[in-house]
Every structure is written in C-alpha cells, then in structure tokens.
Design a protein around this motif. Structure first.
Motif, short mmCIF file in Angstrom:
data_model
loop_
_atom_site.label_atom_id
_atom_site.label_comp_id
_atom_site.label_asym_id
_atom_site.label_seq_id
_atom_site.Cartn_x
_atom_site.Cartn_y
_atom_site.Cartn_z
N UNK A 182 83.02 96.60 43.12
CA UNK A 182 83.28 95.45 43.34
C UNK A 182 84.79 94.91 42.74
N UNK A 183 85.28 95.60 41.87
CA UNK A 183 86.53 94.93 41.12
C UNK A 183 87.52 95.71 42.28
N UNK A 184 87.43 97.02 42.73
CA UNK A 184 88.31 97.48 43.41
C UNK A 184 88.54 96.64 44.82
N UNK A 185 87.49 96.05 45.13
CA UNK A 185 87.51 95.24 46.65
C UNK A 185 87.98 93.91 46.17
N UNK A 208 94.43 102.08 52.58
CA UNK A 208 92.97 102.71 52.15
C UNK A 208 92.70 104.21 52.54
N UNK A 209 92.09 105.21 51.96
CA UNK A 209 91.58 106.28 52.31
C UNK A 209 90.28 105.97 52.96
N UNK A 210 89.97 106.65 54.12
CA UNK A 210 88.58 106.40 54.96
C UNK A 210 87.37 106.40 53.88
N UNK A 211 87.57 107.07 53.02
CA UNK A 211 86.66 107.28 51.97
C UNK A 211 86.48 105.70 51.05
N UNK A 212 87.46 105.11 51.00
CA UNK A 212 87.26 103.95 50.17
C UNK A 212 86.70 102.95 51.11
N UNK A 213 85.79 102.31 50.85
CA UNK A 213 84.88 101.42 51.40
C UNK A 213 84.87 100.08 50.86
N UNK A 214 84.46 99.04 51.76
CA UNK A 214 84.14 97.67 51.26
C UNK A 214 82.95 97.09 51.68
N UNK A 215 82.21 96.49 50.76
CA UNK A 215 80.69 96.35 50.97
C UNK A 215 80.71 94.90 51.92
N UNK A 216 80.19 95.46 53.06
CA UNK A 216 80.12 94.51 54.08
C UNK A 216 79.18 93.31 53.56
N UNK A 217 78.14 93.45 53.11
CA UNK A 217 76.95 92.68 52.86
C UNK A 217 77.27 91.29 52.02
N UNK A 250 81.56 87.05 48.03
CA UNK A 250 82.67 87.21 47.24
C UNK A 250 83.48 86.38 47.77
N UNK A 251 83.66 85.95 49.02
CA UNK A 251 84.58 85.00 49.79
C UNK A 251 84.40 83.75 49.30
N UNK A 252 83.11 83.30 49.12
CA UNK A 252 82.88 81.94 48.75
C UNK A 252 83.32 81.69 47.22
#
Lengths: 458, 882
Positions: A77-80, A117-126, A131-133
């Motif tokens: 979460x922090x990385x995102x 980002x490296x392809x393995x670095x992902x963001x949580x879509x859900x 997070x935006x709010x």
C-alpha cells in the motif's frame, strides 16, 4: 549440486529494472542520469517493495524502498500511495485547484506521476478507488488550508508520510462495505512497513526515512577512491537518539519495558513504521476493530495479541526524519536499500563496488598512445587488466544486480565466489529467510555535469 | 598523426615522371588542394576510364598500357595510393590456397622485383622470405598442402622444423610449434610506392592520371558503358574499370543500372613499434602465425604486426560515412588478443616501445576470393576489387588478368573462381554482406579444411521441401545462396560438433553417406536438386533452334522429347557452361545448368542471342522444384505413381516427357540422374512439390526409398568419371580434353562456337587429358583424404593437378579426377597427350606432401558396376548413354 552461471544470472536478474532519463537535444537536463533497481526475495512472497516515479507537475524524481513486516500488505500500500501523497503535498495551490476542478467536472485529470515500474511491481486495482478518495480528501484539505507559502520539500515529505499513515489507520477503523476491501485495509493497517524515500530536484536531494532501511551517497574522492556518506539514520535500537526519543515520549515507569532485546516493546525491530496499528491504537480500539472485523482477522493470533506493557499508545510513528543534501559533482550515486543489504555489507564496500561498477561501464575510455612512451609489455598488462574488469562487470547490466551478486557471493577476499553464490541462491524457500533477508536496492546515478553547472549558476 | 605516419611508412622522394599531371613534392602532400593551382582539364573522351588510384587501378592502367591500349584515363578521388593501399602492410606472400591466387601472387612478386629498375621509383622491395608457423598438426597439414602446390609451381618452399625457425628468426618462441613452412622468395614492399611506380610507368605509356577527381556515376546506354560523370565534368568512354576498393560497392550502385559488387569493409588493425635496441635485419623473414591470428614483419628496425581477429568490426555498411571515417581510431581493447598472441610469439618484445596502432579498413568478399571481370548486365563495365586484405600480393597478377580480359576477351588463366559473375543480386544485400564478412575475416586465419560451409547469410534460397527435409535430419550446405542437402543424419545418431568435424582425415559422415550411396545402388533415393539453373528458350519460328545450334556444340536438332548433354563453348572450344537441354517442342527448349551458372550463363546467352522479339529466354529456376530419383527401383516408384510404363523400352535414356505424378500434372520427367545411375529427374512446378515428394516417399516405402544428399551424389558421379563444370571443367577445357568428343557434333551441318578450335584439336591432339585416378595404397581410415588441387606425378614428374575427388563406396577406394599434361623432359614445353602416354605411366598423387600410388584410367568402370569384374575396354558407348 551447484547452479550454473546462467541459472544464477536468471535468478539474480529476474527482478532487475533500469531507467535512463531521456536526453533532449543531446542534453540531459536532469541531475539524475537514471537508476538501476533490483530485488532478491528471501520471504515467499517477498515483503519488500520499491517505487520510482517522476513528478510531472513539479520538478524532481521520487525513489523509495519499503520493507514490510508481518506480511507485505502495508509495504504494498505504501509503495502505491506514498508518492502521490508527496507529490500532492508539493503541488502549488493553483495546480491543486485545477486538479480538484477536473475531478469535480469529470474532466481528464492532469497526470501527477510518471511511474518507472518493473512488470512485477503491481498496483492493487480493487483499492484504487478507495485510495483515490482518501487522497482527494487530503488535497481538498490542502486547498482549504491554503497557506500561500511556497511548499517546503522537507515539510511536504513529513506531512505526506504522516497523512498516509493516518489514512491507513482511519480506513481500517471505518472499514469498507466490500468485504475484500474491508479485509485488505485491515491487513494493511495491522502489518507494517518502513520507508526510505529520496526526492531529487536539481542539486537538492532530500531523504525521508522511517525505519531501518538506509540511504547512502557514493562519493568519489579526488584520488578516484570511493567513500560512503550516510543520508539517513536507522530507527532502531542501535540508534541511541532514537531510543532516547521513544523514552522521552513515554512515562519514566515504562523506561525498562520500552526497549527489550533491541526491540520496541520487545517485539518490533524498527522504531518507526507505517501501519502496525497494534503499536499505535488504544487497546479498546484494537479490540473493537478485531472483533467487528472479518473472521480471518479474528482467527489470527497475531492481530488478537496485545503487546505486553502496553500502557500509553501510540508507541510507534511514521513520521520520517528528513535530511537535505546539496549535491556536489563528486557525489556520483545514491544507494537506497532495505536492511537486507546492510546486514551483509558494509557501506564502504557498497560504495566501492558500485563506484567501480559504474566507472567500469561508463568511463572505460578508449586508450590512445599518443606521444607517450609505452612498451608492448606495459600496454599488454593494461589491456589484460581492463579486460578482466570488463568481463566481471559485463555480466551485470544493472548496478543493483551487481551489488546483490556481491552481497550474496562475496568471499573473504571481497570477490564473488560462484560456489557461495550458488548456495545462497539455491536455498529452499523455508530456509532462505534464516540465511538472508529480502533485499531491495535502488542505485541512482547522478549527472555530474548538470550538477556542476547548477552549482556554478548558484 | 596519420599524415606523419604516411611519410614514415612510404618513405618516398618521388617526383612525377610526367610533370604534366603532378607538380608537387611529397612534403606538400598534406596541404590542401591549392597546392595544385591549375589542374589539367579532363579529356572529353577516352577508350578506358579507370576509377581508383590504388594498387588495383594503377596495376590495370600499367598492364593495359603495356598491352598497347594507350587512350586511358585514371581518376582518383583523393591522392594516388592514398586509400587502403597506403596503409596496407606491404607483405607479398605467395602462400595461397587457391591455385589462381597463387599464380597472381607469384606474378606480382616477380613484377615488383623489377619495377624499380623499370621505373626508377624506389619500391622498397626487399626479399625477406616468409615463415608460416604451425601450432597444431592440422595446421601443418594445411601448410604442407600449400607447400606441395608451391613446389610444383616452381616456387621454392620447404617445410621446416621449429629449430630451423629459430635459426631463421632469433626472436621467435618455438616451444609451442610443431613445424613451419618457409617461402624464401616472399618479399616486402612499400605498397604505396609500388602503386606510384606502376602509375609512373603507365603515365610514361600515355595513361592520363587525374587526382582529386571523383566519379559520381557511370553512364550506360543500351546495356553498354558510354561515359562517366565526375565532379570535374564528363568523359565519354567505351570501357569503365571500377577499382574503387571499399567504395566499389557504392559506386556500382550509383548508376541507373546497378552493378552488384559484393564486398564490405572491415576495420583492420596493425601495430608499429620503434626500432629494437638491436634493430632487426632488413631481410629478416616475415612471420605468419595463423593459429595466433597474426603476422609480424620488420619495419624500420622495429616491427609491424597485425592480424585477423575473431570479432571483426565491419564498417561503412550504410555507405560512405564521413563520421565513421573520422572516427577510425586505434582500438587497443579490440587489439588485445592479437597483442597477446604477438607477445606469446616474441616474448622479448615486451620492452619494445609502441609507435602507433594503425586502423586501416580492408574490403572482404562473401567467399574470401577477390572480384574481377565484366558486369553481367553492363557491357564494358569491368571490376577489380575486394582483395580480402591481400591487395598487394594480388595487385600485379590481378591487374594483368583484368587487362588481358579487356584486350583479348578473356584472361590467360581460368579466373572463374574470381569472376564477378559467380555472384548475383542475391549477394548484394548490405545485411548479407555485413554478416558474411564478419565470418570471412576471421577465416583468413582459420584452418582451411575440405568441405567448409559458411554459417552466415544462410537460408536465403530454399526449396519448398526445406522444412520437410530439415525435419528428417538434413544437414545443409549452400551454393549460390541455395540450401542443398549434404546428407541426412539418421534419427538417434549424433555427429560431432561443427568445430570438431573439421578434419583432413576421414569425416564423421562417412558411414552415413555410405548408406545413402548403397541405397542409390540397390533401391532408390530421392535428392532435392532444385538449385539447378533452369532456362526456357523458345521462339515463334526456328530462331531458337538455329541460335542454340550455333551456341552449343552438340546437335540440338533432335526429336521432341529428347535430352541432349552439351557444352556451351567459347571460341577456343572451352566450356563456358555444361548443360542438359531438353527439346520440349519444335520451338522450345528447357536448359539445365549448374547452380552457379545463373548469372554467367544468362549474360553469355543474352549477349549472343540475336536481338529478336520472336525469340525469348526466361529464367525459370524458381518455378521448378527438382527431385532426382536415383536407383534401380526408381522405375517402379514412378510407374506406380503415374500409371505409365517407365521401363527403358517405353522411356529410354535421355528422354523427357511431361506427365502426371500422383494428382499433379505437368511434371517434366527426364531419364537422367547426373550420376550415371538409372533413375529420373523430376521437374515439378513448385506448388506441386510437396505433393509429389509425399507421394514419392509414400509409394517408395515398399521399395526402400530414402532421402539422400549431394555428398552421395558426388561419390556416385566421381566413381563414374563424370566431370562437373566449375569443378573439373572450365573455360580452358575442351570436350576433346575430357573424353567428351561424343557430345560434340562437328558435322551438324552448321557452324558453332568453338568448332574450329575443336577441329584443330581433333587433328593435332590435346595438350591435357582428363583422367581418373584410383588411389592404391591409400588407407581411408588413417591417411589424409584427397580434396582437390593435389599435384599428380607421372613417373616421378609433375604432370598436373586433381580437380575433384571422392571416396567410391563401390570400389572401396578413393577416386581422384584431374588433368594430365605432358611436359618435355628437357625444355618443359607442353606436348600432345596421347592415350598411350596416359596408360604407360606410374602415377602418384601428392596429398599434403605424402605421395600415394594411383592407377590412371581414361574410361569409367561402368561395366564393373553392372556386372562386376568384366573387362572395361569398350565402355565409351555405355558411357555415352549415361
């Protein structure tokens, strides 16, 4: 049984990533030439995270390593999220207004960050909406607060760290109607993560550190040798000032129970961290959230467990220590790495290995005899030495990979021992964590020409 | 620095012999063009314009003017001898593998030796001799093969021991050597000065030389050169000679009608040092250490040493690139392996001080041989370029041959291996050239073993069956860009690695090919021979027949459906091509030629067929896939597939018929196999290829059919004494000399090219005779295998060389084919070779210095194959029928 060199390489290179700052008209206007990063897992799955992004609405580049504990949820979460908080904190009032107006009227949003980002670095879509709010609430508050002052980077960094940690805590308290998200925000809050973030803008380098990851500057001395300058302080029991700070914040009666076996409350290694609400919330709050939370949370012994001698929370903060450094031409690179690296390698060795690697790759000038008196034998010696250096360096196209290779494979002579490297990399999953920790490294390379030119302007 | 170096290397004090074209002293060389205030204006017209003032251009000018052509203009874009010629290492070495290259180098050496006397220009000629070192036994074998060739050419040469090497050259570390070859008459020259000397002589003979004049393009009208455009105006001319060195490719492509000259430049490095404390003697031999990839020569008391690295750096791929030219710097890291080899060879040089590392681009060609001759598409456009770093060694001889070619219509030697027409447009891709020269340059030092195949630039032209054959274990070689199968590795059998299979001895495919041969003899095999060049010539009336009757020596006025083997001869009766022609109808002919004839044969016919719109010639090579069904059961397979009787009564030998095979119609079936074995060639429209192949393989199963490759074919054709054009036959061989009088119809009622020469030979006899040799005391398992180019000795005296060889699985002996000449014992004069002369000699074949007894035969063993051990006297008739 040994891994073959190609097998070793495929393991070492699986997560490597490089970014070169693009040049314009043959000129690189950034003080950053680019960076190399890599990760080597010991936990399965790895609990470290890394992030890198260019700020698009302000100048500067953000890079960070995050070391998670009690799972990877918080580090993820922090990385995102952290860089968005920092970027928003840095934005001038008008830009914030513009962004808010855009969101309000459903127009396209100005991009804030360009991620590398490296392809393995992902963001949580859900979780992105959630997070935006939270982020939007933050900038709305910033707009309301409009101080009219230009943003101080140090202050922005501190605010961003604190705000994000606060949001993590709040989201967990409020919960979410979506059961997946509800569980997610709880996992984020109950796990923890340290963060070591660099913000580079021209000659201004800020390091914001929370926890025991470390930032180190590689400096080339006039004689060509390499030295290391620390740009962060570890927040752990080895740091006397940090121990003092913790003791200052709590009554004298707790002095003995605060730090036990070099751990906070005898449990936690880092003295500052994101998440870890077990060290932040009151006992009542913890109990209420756990009880009303999903069953998985209730079944988890760790979350139910209240730390001993828990009298005056919070014991833990995410507030970073920020160090500002004016870059000089001799400052060639910055290493950000989680404690997995620093446990195995002294910073002086790190400075030397990276320094020699970078100069080997980028500064192996062609030799010209010109008018010098050189014998065939001398030339031969020189060439053989150059070739040996190149062949060891050429195996890695990435400084971070090169560093991991040394961290894992160095023998007593400071050279990579294939046998040792092979052993370290072929450890079974359940044993790996006993011999090594997750390692995450970012090596940022600076552009001395640009830095020199900036200095002259000032 | 380059300018300073230039004066050091080519230390000349030379003034133009003809002040008309050059009025400056050498020291002014580096100044700008203002040093030449009034350049002489170009002539409006000349017979010949030569582009390029390096060793090639000046040598061509020199030889042309000597042969009496005086109206010649030589144009040089910069200064004379200023390109690769200026920088080249100046080693004149006759140690060459190919005999034509050896002859060129030998001539050059003799020419340079007397050039100073002839012209007064100091050429720096110094007879030093050369020593080629062998670090391995295989290398020594390779050197011994060269030594055998040199010796029979009359060039002194000996194989020496490491100890003898040490005596000849004090600095050499001999501990890792197994032997060496010493050629005492090899020499050193200043290559720039040789070029200037040739220019001086040419200019005295009337050749006009213009420097600082660059050719922008060549004007062509109706397929002929009409002039050149330069930056200083136009010159009308009949002949243009492209000697532009590494720019030859670009110049060839600059005109409207491109002339493909496939060559590509690579960087080439050599080192110069200050003199040794005790300077080297000026006549110290030049050292060539091919295993170390280096050469070392004396240079002003110090050394000059360069080499051919494994990882060459090609350049100028995108054409003339100013940036690249200026960036041609010393690259020490690149030179490191060669420097290591040098110090290993001469450890005492450690303390020697470096003067410079010179970077001098050299141009290389796709097959490591130079490019010479006339363009196949533009008459009067000649080329001499692509010297593969041996420009100074070849310069004299190559210039002479090209001059002869222009003046006499053909050189005095067979130069087909160097002929521009061996290449087509398919070798002119920049990518192909770049990749190929990266393979060619290291090959300069690699061991030359028999049956070497290039690895780069492959899979360009393939048969539609390529994938099918490849999946069945095919191993491939390439001819004229076409992939052809060598043999099929049976499933489960592994051959050696490519590197290990390089051998002078029995190769690892021996048994594999043996079983393919056996299958051809006893059952039936199929060989994909699609690479053959195929032309169709037809006309509305009798034009096709009439023209072909004139251009071919055999009688083509045969009934429709007959196939004729015939030579396409030149005026001297020599084979320009050897082909099979099928008469498809009264007015159309189908012509099959060797693969590498595609460009040459086309150009030859185009230039000679009447310009008549009713007569058409089409290259249909790509339209047909050719399958060769060889073996006694081919008849059964084909008749089952076509429901047509294929026995000799119904389908006699040398017969051609369009028929259906399987579902496919319009398959041209010919009862020839190019091996002397029974069987059929199937010319299949390509879209039917896979179908027919599958049908043949399915049907053939019960007859034991299998795939076979060209190695089996070669073994079959050589044991049957079949000559192949390009290998055994060339433009200097007549049908009379190779026992093919039966393929010539001297009285076919009309004249044909070469007729007179053949009539004369018929009357007076021949001066060489194609002969078959069966090696007697050669141990296939233990001895070196013959290849080609091995000297033949008769009663101990040299009489000729072999042209091809193969192991005959039927005879269980090696068979060599070659030409026997008859030299007068005393005068060395060539005498007529009679049947008695051939039959009454004791023969030996020299393979790498070792002589093997051989039995000579003028006729094949054909009866022996059909009915073993029958007298083989009256076989000519059997042979004729093939």
């Amino acid at each position: 049984f040994y891994l073959t060199p190609p097998q070793v390489n495929s393991i070492l290179k699986a997560n490597e990533y490089s970014f070169k700052v693009p040049e314009f008209d043959g000129k690189n206007v950034s003080s950053v030439l680019g960076f190399d990063s890599n990760q080597l897992p010991a936990n399965a799955p790895i609990e470290d995270r890394r992030s890198a992004a260019t700020c698009l609405q302000t100048r500067g580049m953000l890079l960070g390593v995050f070391d998670g504990h009690a799972g990877c949820a918080c580090a993820q979460a922090v990385s995102e999220r952290l860089f968005y908080y920092i970027a928003v904190s840095l934005l001038p009032h008008e830009t914030l207004l513009e962004i808010e107006n855009a969101v309000e009227s459903g127009r396209a949003l100005l991009p804030i960050l360009q991620w590398h980002k490296h392809p393995n670095d992902y963001f949580s879509k859900e979780a992105s909406k959630l997070y935006f709010n939270s982020l939007r609430t933050y900038w709305q508050e910033l707009i309301d607060l409009n101080s009219g002052e230009t943003t101080d980077v140090k202050e922005a960094l501190i605010n961003a760290f604190k705000r994000l940690d606060n949001d993590i805590s709040l989201e967990a308290q409020v919960g979410d109607p979506n059961s997946f998200l509800n569980y997610l925000v709880l996992r984020v809050a109950f796990s923890g993560a340290t963060a070591c973030v660099a913000h580079v803008d021209g000659v201004d380098l800020h390091i914001a550190n929370t926890g025991d990851s470390r930032a180190m500057l590689g400096v080339q001395e006039e004689d060509g040798s390499w030295s290391a300058v620390n740009l962060s302080y570890d927040h752990n029991a080895q740091n006397e000032r940090e121990v003092e700070r913790v003791k200052m914040e709590h009554p004298k009666s707790e002095e003995k129970s605060l730090v036990k076996q070099d751990r906070l409350l005898g449990l936690l290694m880092p003295f500052r961290a994101f998440g870890d609400v077990k060290f932040k919330w009151s006992i009542e709050l913890q109990k209420r959230v756990v009880e009303s939370g999903p069953d998985q949370l209730n079944d988890n012994e760790y979350t139910k467990f209240i730390p001993p001698n828990y009298h005056t929370p919070p014991y833990l903060t995410a507030e970073p220590e920020v160090i500002h450094h004016k870059l000089r031409p001799q400052d060639k690179f910055l290493v950000l790495a989680t404690d997995g690296l620093w446990e195995t390698m002294h910073r002086q060795d790190v400075a030397r290995i990276v320094g020699e690697y970078l100069t080997g790759v980028h500064h192996q000038q062609p030799i010209a005899v010109g008018g010098y008196k050189v014998t065939l034998g001398q030339m031969h010696g020189l060439l053989t030495e150059r070739r040996a250096r190149i062949s060891s360096v050429f195996e890695d196209q990435n400084a971070a990979t090169h560093l991991i290779r040394h961290a894992m494979g160095n023998n007593e002579f400071g050279t990579v021992d294939h046998e040792r490297l092979s052993k370290m990399l072929s450890l079974p999953e359940e044993l790996a964590r006993m011999y090594r920790d997750d390692i995450t490294i970012i090596v940022v390379q600076f552009n001395s020409h640009v830095i020199g030119a900036c200095q002259n302007e000032e | 620095a380059a300018g300073m170096f230039l004066r050091l290397l080519s230390d000349v004090r030379w003034r133009a012999a003809n002040p008309k074209w050059r009025k400056m002293t050498y020291s002014q060389r580096s100044t700008s063009s203002t040093a030449e205030p009034h350049p002489v204006s170009l002539p409006a017209q000349a017979q010949v314009v030569i582009c390029g003032g390096g060793i090639m251009g000046t040598s061509v000018a020199y030889h042309l003017s000597k042969m009496g052509w005086k109206d010649i203009v030589l144009l040089e874009q910069g200064r004379l001898a200023a390109g690769t010629t200026r920088f080249c290492a100046g080693i004149v070495s006759t140690a060459r593998h190919a005999s034509i290259e050896l002859k060129m180098a030998d001539y050059s050496n003799k020419l340079y030796q007397q050039l100073e006397q002839e012209t007064g220009v100091n050429t720096g000629y110094m007879r030093t001799g050369s020593i080629s070192l062998a670090q391995t036994q295989d290398r020594l074998i390779s050197l011994k093969r060269i030594a055998s060739s040199l010796n029979v050419m009359g060039i002194p040469c000996e194989i020496i021991t490491p100890k003898q090497v040490a005596q000849l050259h004090p600095l050499i570390n001999i501990h890792d050597l197994v032997g060496a070859m010493y050629v005492p008459e090899d020499a050193l020259v200043s290559s720039a000065n040789v070029s200037l000397a040739l220019a001086t002589a040419a200019s005295r003979n009337g050749v006009q030389i213009h420097e600082r004049t660059s050719v922008s393009h060549v004007s062509i009208q109706k397929g002929r050169v009409t002039g050149v455009e330069t930056d200083r105006g136009q010159i009308r001319c009949q002949y243009f000679v492209n000697c532009a060195g590494q720019w030859a490719y670009e110049l060839g492509h600059s005109g409207e009608e491109p002339v493909n000259i496939p060559l590509h430049a690579c960087e080439h490095f050599y080192l110069l040092t200050h003199p040794l404390k005790e300077p080297l003697a000026s006549n110290i031999p030049t050292i060539v250490d091919p295993d170390g990839r280096i050469y070392i020569r004396n240079w002003q008391g110090g050394i000059l040493s360069g080499g051919f690295e494994k990882n060459p750096k090609p350049l100028f791929t995108e054409g003339r690139n100013q940036l690249e030219i200026h960036n041609l710097q010393e690259d020490w890291d690149h030179f490191e392996p060669l420097l290591s080899a040098l110090l290993r060879r001469m450890p005492d040089l450690e303390a020697l001080q470096i003067m410079q590392l010179v970077n001098c681009p050299e141009s290389f060609t796709p097959d490591m041989r130079c490019i010479m001759g006339e363009s196949p598409t533009v008459q009067g456009y000649f080329v001499l370029a692509g010297m593969n770093s041996a420009g100074i060694s070849y310069g004299g001889g190559a210039g002479k041959y090209l001059a002869e070619w222009m003046v006499n219509g053909y050189p005095s030697e067979n130069v087909w291996p160097l002929d521009l027409k061996r290449f087509g447009t398919l070798q002119s891709s920049r990518t192909f050239l770049r990749h190929r020269v990266m393979e060619v340059m290291p090959l300069m030092c690699d061991l030359k073993v028999p049956r070497w195949d290039f690895q780069t630039g492959r899979q360009l032209r393939t048969s539609p069956l390529y994938d099918r054959l490849d999946a069945q274990g095919a191993r491939w070689m390439e001819k004229h860009g076409f992939e052809r199968v060598k043999y099929f590795v049976p499933p489960g059998k592994d051959l050696l690695d490519l590197d290990q299979s390089k051998t002078f001895y029995k190769p690892d495919w021996f048994d594999i090919v043996g079983s393919e041969v056996k299958c051809c003899k006893e059952a039936v095999c199929v060989i994909d021979m699609s690479s053959f060049t195929k032309f169709e010539i037809s006309s509305t009336g009798d034009q096709a027949l009439e023209s072909l009757q004139y251009l071919f020596s055999n009688d083509l006025d045969v009934p429709v459906g007959h196939v004729v083997h015939t030579g396409m001869l030149n005026e001297k009766g020599g084979y320009e091509n050897d082909c099979s022609i099928a008469r498809l109808s009264k007015r159309s002919f189908f012509m099959i030629s060797p693969t590498d004839q595609q460009v040459h044969c086309w150009a030859w016919l185009k230039n000679r067929l009447p310009d008549d719109s009713n007569l058409t010639m089409e290259d249909v090579t790509w339209k047909y896939t050719a399958l060769n069904l060889i073996g006694p059961r081919a008849v059964d397979v084909l008749s089952e597939l076509s429901y047509a009787p294929m026995t000799p009564e119904h389908f006699p030998s040398l017969f051609c018929k369009e028929m259906s095979v399987g579902y496919a119609n319009g398959i041209r079936v010919m009862s020839i196999t190019h091996t002397g074995e029974p069987g059929f060639m199937l010319y299949i429209p390509i879209e039917y290829a896979l179908h027919v192949y599958n049908e043949v393989m399915n049907m053939g199963q019960k007859y034991g059919i299998r795939n076979a490759g060209y190695y089996a074919l070669r073994s079959l054709r050589i044991e049957k004494f079949f000559a192949f054009w390009g290998q055994d036959l060339d433009a200097f061989t007549t049908p009379m000399e190779c026992g093919r009088e039966f393929q010539v119809k001297l009285e076919k009622g009309m004249q044909f090219v070469g007729q007179e020469a053949l009539l004369e030979q018929k009357q007076n006899g021949v001066y060489k005779r194609f002969t078959m040799f069966i090696l007697e005391d050669h141990d296939t398992d233990m001895d070196f295998w013959p290849w080609w180019g091995e000297p033949i000795f008769r009663n101990g005296r040299y009489v000729g060389k072999t042209t091809s060889s193969a192991y005959s699985y039927t005879l269980e002996r090696h068979v060599c084919l070659g030409f026997v000449q008859h030299f007068d014992d005393k005068t060395g004069e060539e005498l007529v070779v009679t049947t008695d002369f051939i039959n009454q000699g004791e023969y030996e074949i020299d393979i790498a210095g070792q002589r093997f007894q051989a039995k000579a035969k003028l006729y094949p063993f054909s009866s022996l194959f059909t009915q073993r051990r029958r007298k083989d006297e009256e076989e000519l008739s059997g042979y004729q029928r093939e």
